[in-house]
Design an enzyme around this catalytic site. Structure first.
Site, PDB file in Angstrom:
ATOM      1  NE  ARG A   1      -1.864   2.234   3.427  1.00 11.58           N
ATOM      2  CZ  ARG A   1      -2.394   2.814   4.505  1.00 11.58           C
ATOM      3  NH1 ARG A   1      -3.636   2.513   4.887  1.00 11.58           N
ATOM      4  NH2 ARG A   1      -1.682   3.663   5.228  1.00 11.58           N
TER       5      ARG A   1
ATOM      6  CE1 TYR B   1      -4.502   6.290   5.302  1.00 13.49           C
ATOM      7  CE2 TYR B   1      -4.637   6.474   7.690  1.00 13.49           C
ATOM      8  CZ  TYR B   1      -4.531   5.691   6.547  1.00 13.49           C
ATOM      9  OH  TYR B   1      -4.459   4.346   6.664  1.00 13.49           O
TER      10      TYR B   1
ATOM     11  CG  ASP C   1      -6.928   3.646   3.259  1.00 12.71           C
ATOM     12  OD1 ASP C   1      -6.719   3.158   4.385  1.00 12.71           O
ATOM     13  OD2 ASP C   1      -8.046   4.048   2.879  1.00 12.71           O
TER      14      ASP C   1
ATOM     15  CG  HIS D   1      -8.466   6.933   5.897  1.00 13.84           C
ATOM     16  ND1 HIS D   1      -8.992   7.545   6.989  1.00 13.84           N
ATOM     17  CD2 HIS D   1      -7.882   5.812   6.350  1.00 13.84           C
ATOM     18  CE1 HIS D   1      -8.723   6.848   8.080  1.00 13.84           C
ATOM     19  NE2 HIS D   1      -8.048   5.774   7.728  1.00 13.84           N
TER      20      HIS D   1
ATOM     21  CD  GLU E   1      -8.035   0.470   2.763  1.00 14.26           C
ATOM     22  OE1 GLU E   1      -6.983  -0.007   2.308  1.00 14.26           O
ATOM     23  OE2 GLU E   1      -8.222   0.657   3.971  1.00 14.26           O
TER      24      GLU E   1
ATOM     25  CD  GLU F   1      -9.956   0.829   7.517  1.00 18.93           C
ATOM     26  OE1 GLU F   1      -9.157   0.368   6.701  1.00 18.93           O
ATOM     27  OE2 GLU F   1      -9.656   1.737   8.304  1.00 18.93           O
TER      28      GLU F   1
ATOM     29  NE  ARG G   1      -9.268  -2.164   3.940  1.00 22.76           N
ATOM     30  CZ  ARG G   1      -8.196  -2.561   4.590  1.00 22.76           C
ATOM     31  NH1 ARG G   1      -7.603  -3.690   4.246  1.00 22.76           N
ATOM     32  NH2 ARG G   1      -7.715  -1.862   5.595  1.00 22.76           N
TER      33      ARG G   1
ATOM     34  CD  GLU H   1      -4.124  -2.488   6.778  1.00 25.98           C
ATOM     35  OE1 GLU H   1      -5.351  -2.642   6.907  1.00 25.98           O
ATOM     36  OE2 GLU H   1      -3.579  -1.381   6.873  1.00 25.98           O
TER      37      GLU H   1
ATOM     38  CD1 TRP I   1      -7.915  12.102   9.970  1.00 26.38           C
ATOM     39  CD2 TRP I   1      -8.400   9.985  10.553  1.00 26.38           C
ATOM     40  NE1 TRP I   1      -6.748  11.467  10.157  1.00 26.38           N
ATOM     41  CE2 TRP I   1      -6.982  10.153  10.513  1.00 26.38           C
ATOM     42  CE3 TRP I   1      -8.914   8.746  10.874  1.00 26.38           C
ATOM     43  CZ2 TRP I   1      -6.090   9.121  10.807  1.00 26.38           C
ATOM     44  CZ3 TRP I   1      -8.037   7.708  11.160  1.00 26.38           C
ATOM     45  CH2 TRP I   1      -6.659   7.927  11.137  1.00 26.38           C
TER      46      TRP I   1
END
Ligand code: CS2
Ligand code: MG
Length: 404
Positions: free
Chosen positions: A148, A160, A212, A214, A238, A264, A285, A341, A404
């Protein structure tokens, strides 16, 4: 019958906060479960201590499914990150106990191996594109088969996924209040394609690359980014958007063939049922600790398998080694495994959580001993009391709160 005689919650902070459930039985066999919810740890600890552990005493530890249903339906107030992390911890601990009682590693109870090892991806990052590209080389040299890649964005101060130094990346800042970060979608969308152009220039077309987002874009912005990076053939983009609006992913799918990974933050099959049934995503995820344990996560991945969707479970350092150990037993057994991951924990974390899984040649291998192959050293854990820590709050440059 194997009777539960004790259930205790250990909150400790070896490197970062973790919440661990330990269940003991009258056979002298115990099991552990991860209940860590980054930034809201004490909520889950209380849910377990005050409302779940007392109900477990006297129950048959072997009745995993019945206990799952008892805690899920019996609560009346279903789903949500706190409830499902608590149920996950109980479920994981009971699978650990069942494996120990059977004298088998848990993956043998899940149908046995479907693969030799669990392919993992590591995190490469850098303040600049050049630093991030060099960090990809570091991961490749360590043997990772998938990477990643995240990098700083000019004009965005605390980006991030980018950190300095060799300590494991930890987004939750210690302190009584969250730190605040600033975000600019325009700057981000301009810069990320340059990152992957540079990575492909250096490493060619075959290295498995991920990124990602995010949760920070709108569907049309995510479609734009997905289109822009198609030439760099990412394995997945992602969390492109916040996933409450599952139908919103139709817009992304209409415009780009870049594969999408999400989940996630999901805590039940209902968070992704439409995404999967409409094939709006390619990887889910969800994790053992946040999605109701091994029992529920296996249901989610079995549902995914009907729609060509693969697993891609979250494995950041705020999921404890107990969660990682459990994840590997599921990862090695399910037919539609995608990727796992892997962010190695701090040494002090591994000291508190002795475990047998190991990294070799780009794979993680679950232990062979009965159960999950992980435990918590309660005496050592007691040396690291809980430290208040929160994930950052993100704002646009005009001060608007943003994902975030
Ligand atoms: C990230 C996580 O690893 C990832 O994919 O999304 O590190 C996430 O930021 C943290 O787990 C939040 O606690
Ligand atoms: Mg993520």
């Amino acid at each position: 019958m194997t009777t539960i005689v004790d259930a205790s919650v250990i909150v400790s902070c070896p490197g970062r906060n973790f919440v661990t459930l330990k269940i003991r039985t009258d056979d002298g066999v115990s099991g552990v479960g991860d209940a860590t919810l980054n930034g809201r740890e004490l909520a889950v600890a209380s849910y377990l201590r005050d409302h779940v552990c007392p109900l477990l005493i006297g129950r048959d530890a072997q009745r995993i499914e019945d206990t799952w249903q008892y805690l899920y339906k019996g609560a009346y107030w279903r789903r949500g990150p706190v409830t499902m992390a608590a149920i996950a911890a109980v479920d994981t601990a009971l699978w650990d106990i069942k494996g120990k009682l059977a004298g088998l590693p848990v993956y043998q109870l899940l149908g046995g191996r479907s693969r030799e090892g669990v392919t993992v991806y590591g995190h490469a990052n850098g303040e600049s594109v050049a630093e991030a590209v060099d960090d990809v080389a570091r991961l490749v040299d360590l043997g990772y088969r998938a990477v990643r890649v995240q990098c700083g964005i000019p004009g965005i101060e605390k980006m991030y996924g980018v950190h300095k130094g060799s300590t494991p990346y930890e987004p939750a800042g210690a302190g009584a209040r969250p730190v605040e970060a600033t975000w600019s979608t325009q700057r981000y969308l301009t810069h990320v394609p340059r990152l992957f152009e540079a990575v492909r220039d250096r490493f060619g077309p075959d290295l498995t690359l991920l990124h990602d987002v995010h949760h920070r874009l709108t569907p049309i912005e995510a479609a734009r980014l997905g289109k822009r990076v198609e030439d760099y053939a990412l394995h997945w983009l992602e969390d492109p958007v916040p996933a409450e609006l599952q139908e919103g992913f139709r817009l992304i799918r209409t415009h780009t063939t870049t594969p999408i990974a999400v989940g996630e933050v999901f805590n039940s099959i209902w968070d992704c049922q439409q995404l999967v049934a409409e094939q709006l995503v390619d990887f889910v995820r969800a994790t053992v600790v946040h999605a109701g344990g091994i029992t529920h996560l296996r249901r989610i991945f079995d549902y995914c398998a009907l729609y060509h969707v693969r697993s891609g479970s979250h494995g950041a350092t705020d999921l404890s080694p107990v969660c990682m150990a459990a994840a590997l037993h599921l990862d090695v057994a399910i037919p539609n495994f995608g990727l796992q991951e892997y962010m190695p924990h701090a040494e002090v974390t591994d000291e508190v959580f002795p475990r047998s899984y190991r990294f070799a040649d780009g794979y993680l291998h679950p232990g062979e001993e009965p159960g999950l192959g992980v435990d918590i050293d309660e005496k050592l854990a007691a040396r690291y009391p809980y430290q208040p820590a929160y994930l950052p709050v993100n704002r646009l440059t005009d001060g608007t709160v943003h994902s975030w």
